[in-house]
Scaffold this active site. Structure first.
Site, PDB file in Angstrom:
ATOM      1  N   LYS A 121      78.525  48.147  49.457  1.00 23.46           N
ATOM      2  CA  LYS A 121      77.814  47.967  48.029  1.00 23.46           C
ATOM      3  C   LYS A 121      79.068  48.551  47.155  1.00 23.46           C
ATOM      4  CE  LYS A 121      75.368  50.473  45.991  1.00 23.46           C
ATOM      5  NZ  LYS A 121      74.320  51.689  45.501  1.00 23.46           N
ATOM      6  N   ASP A 139      72.060  46.390  46.305  1.00 22.12           N
ATOM      7  CA  ASP A 139      71.473  47.555  46.395  1.00 22.12           C
ATOM      8  C   ASP A 139      69.749  47.174  46.691  1.00 22.12           C
ATOM      9  OD1 ASP A 139      70.393  46.378  43.844  1.00 22.12           O
ATOM     10  OD2 ASP A 139      70.877  48.132  42.621  1.00 22.12           O
TER      11      ASP A 139
END
Length: 212
Positions: A121, A139
């Protein structure tokens, strides 16, 4: 409504109504953004923005950070989540930047993921925000909003969500679409009680249409 139509309508709404969307983390260069994103894991951007001014003043470059130690860095970030681990990650990241990448933040996701404290991420955020690459950082907000809107179907993991979004969103829109989905999740499509009554996307939202 089929999947293609849903994507087209939702993306067009964002383009027309949210032409500017960007990270809420404060930074002046790639090194600072990398530090801020590492700190933001399981922590709010607001909290991170409270600690980074003093942190960046003390450690303005990767070289200065690399020459420090986790104990010293900890004193600046102790109010964020998991400060001990993050202090170790920041120093380790800075040292690898100097030793392996000549002090430059790499643009390649796989290279970024070699840095301590940098998962997929975080790497996708840096690649997208700094280098404008078509990488979708997933996320909790992106994961939730994508599923609720119906942009993804039964995605069980962030990686599945990432791949489905990247497959369906035009490459040139992926960097800003990342922010569209995050900000929509942060201020409208809340986890516990989504503000559907104030959401103009509800007319195309799978969650809202199913709930009625």
């Amino acid at each position: 409504m089929n999947q293609k139509e849903r994507y087209e309508k939702i993306l067009r709404w964002f383009q027309e109504n949210r032409p500017v969307a960007e990270t809420e983390l404060h930074y002046d260069n790639p090194y600072q953004l990398l530090v801020a994103v590492i700190l933001s894991a399981q922590c709010t951007d607001k909290r991170v923005n409270m600690v980074t001014p003093a942190l960046f003043e003390a450690y303005p470059t990767a070289e200065v950070m690399a020459a420090s130690n986790p104990e010293s860095v900890y004193t600046y970030i102790k109010s964020v989540s998991y400060p001990n681990n993050k202090a170790k990650h920041l120093v380790g990241m800075a040292r690898m930047l100097i030793e392996t990448f000549h002090g430059e933040v790499p643009s390649d996701v796989k290279e970024l993921m070699k840095l301590p404290g940098v998962g997929r991420k975080t790497a996708n955020v840096i690649a997208s925000v700094v280098f404008n690459q078509p990488t979708m950082a997933v996320d909790t907000h992106v994961f939730r909003v994508s599923n609720r809107l119906g942009l993804t179907h039964n995605s069980k993991t962030p990686l599945e969500t990432e791949r489905e979004l990247e497959k369906n969103i035009p490459k040139e829109l992926i960097p800003i679409a990342h922010h569209w989905l995050i900000l929509h999740g942060r201020y409208t499509c809340l986890a516990r009680k989504p503000r559907c009554e104030n959401c103009e996307l509800s007319r195309w939202c799978a969650y809202f249409l199913q709930e009625r």
